[in-house]
Design an enzyme around this catalytic site. Structure first.
Site: not given
Length: 386
Positions: A131-132, A127, A346, A343, A246, A129, A134, A160
């Site tokens: 909020p706000g 853990a 299809g 693609q 990572e 990251t 990044g 997380i």
């Protein structure tokens, strides 16, 4: 450094074993798991019984020492034949949660945490990251203040992986004087998942549906001081070092998903008939497949070269730069192959249940997670002295 014939045999044997596991235990069920929003916890123990969770860890802790080449062979086969980033992300979240414990935790903490995770009995997560926040790790706000024999943690973490059911969470916190800023005040602490004051909220995502992803809140969470990893203020260096592994793993995974898209597109092109002939008989389709193979081959060569350098002990600034560039190249290969596969398929490529549709939805998390493309370019430039 080129692998010996014995090493190549070991790689082939492991890849074949993982292929059978993925085709038997993952691929047939993964669409149902996506719809359910999770996969069975029993899958951890199934993977552990094959020794997959233990690769790269010391024998004394229940692991199996393994080269990057060997670990990459496992990841590649799982992604190519399982076709699910959601399964990969949560099933192997310990590979980002445990390395700081292994490198910086006390012997007692390692013994308490690592063996049960490698046996598939417990789940570990990372853990960082917020909020706000990044990618700006140095700007994190979650605090851990010392109170007697404990640290008291307050703050929030978001995006997380395995956050909803993790039993152990390696958390980046800010220690030291109140109001401290920058990288020097960051530390790493292992938080038990059953700690009072820890709450979790499930997040809904574009892709990785069967991987639980959570918003974590820490309100007066008490953790023994012995759960500090390394020294106070040494967390930023731990985080940066952890990112390299990572990013390597994500590069290999992206290659595996690109191959999964190619396999599905080729199979479809050989079966699907339009205007009196199969799709693969048409030059435009063959050229799409060649374009996919061109990118897959270059990515495979780069993955092997970077892995060989790491196995030889060469992990200096130039190697870090290549890891960053490789992550961008590999995820761009995945993006291209997913797009071309959809693609070629299809209308079927737009339907739930195809690997290519799932992987198409998962491209962006691979290009953002572990360090966004823009961050990777800037970090590579600095490591290269540009």
């Amino acid at each position: 450094m080129n692998p010996s014939s014995g090493d190549l045999d070991a790689l082939a044997d492991l890849a074949e074993s993982v292929k059978r596991f993925a085709q038997r235990e993952i691929a047939p069920q993964v669409s149902q798991w996506d719809e359910a929003g999770e996969f069975p916890r029993a899958l951890y123990q199934q993977a552990a019984e094959l020794g997959l969770l233990a690769l790269g860890y010391p024998e004394a802790l229940g692991g199996t020492p393994a080269s990057w080449r060997l670990r990459n062979a496992m990841t590649l086969a799982l992604c190519r034949h399982g076709g699910s980033g959601g399964v990969l992300a949560s099933l192997f979240s310990h590979n980002i949660g445990l390395p700081p414990v292994l490198a910086y935790g006390s012997a007692a903490l390692q013994q308490a945490v690592i063996p049960p995770v490698l046996r598939g009995e417990k789940i570990a997560a990372l853990a960082i990251t917020e909020p706000g926040g990044g990618s700006d790790v140095a700007a994190l706000h979650t605090t851990a203040r010392r109170d007697g024999a404990d640290y008291v943690i307050d703050g929030e973490k978001v995006f997380i992986t395995s956050g909803m059911r993790a039993d152990f969470i390696t958390v980046a916190v800010r220690t030291g004087d109140a109001g401290s800023k920058g990288s020097s005040g960051i530390s790493m602490i292992l938080v038990p998942g059953d700690s009072p004051g820890l709450s979790r909220t499930r997040l809904e995502k574009m892709g990785w549906w069967c991987s639980d992803t959570a918003h974590l809140r820490f309100e007066g969470v008490r953790v023994p001081a012995g759960h500090l990893l390394g020294e106070e203020g040494g967390g930023f260096r731990i985080i940066m070092g952890n990112f390299n592994g990572e990013r390597m793993a994500m590069s290999v995974a992206a290659l595996g998903f690109a191959q999964a898209c190619y396999d599905e597109a080729l199979d479809w092109a050989r079966q699907r008939k339009t205007f009196g002939s199969t799709l693969v008989d048409k030059q435009v389709i063959r050229h799409k497949l060649v374009d996919m193979q061109m990118r897959i081959a270059s990515t495979q060569a780069w993955v092997d070269a970077v892995a060989d350098r790491a196995d030889a002990g060469d992990q200096g600034p130039d190697w870090v730069a290549h890891v960053c560039m490789l992550k961008n190249h590999a995820t761009q290969t995945m993006q291209f192959c997913a797009d071309q596969a959809v693609q070629i398929l299809g209308g079927m490529g737009f339907m739930r249940g195809t690997k290519s549709e799932r992987i198409y939805r998962e491209v962006k998390v691979m290009m953002i997670g572990g360090g966004a493309e823009e961050i990777m370019k800037d970090l590579a430039a600095r490591q290269l002295g540009l």
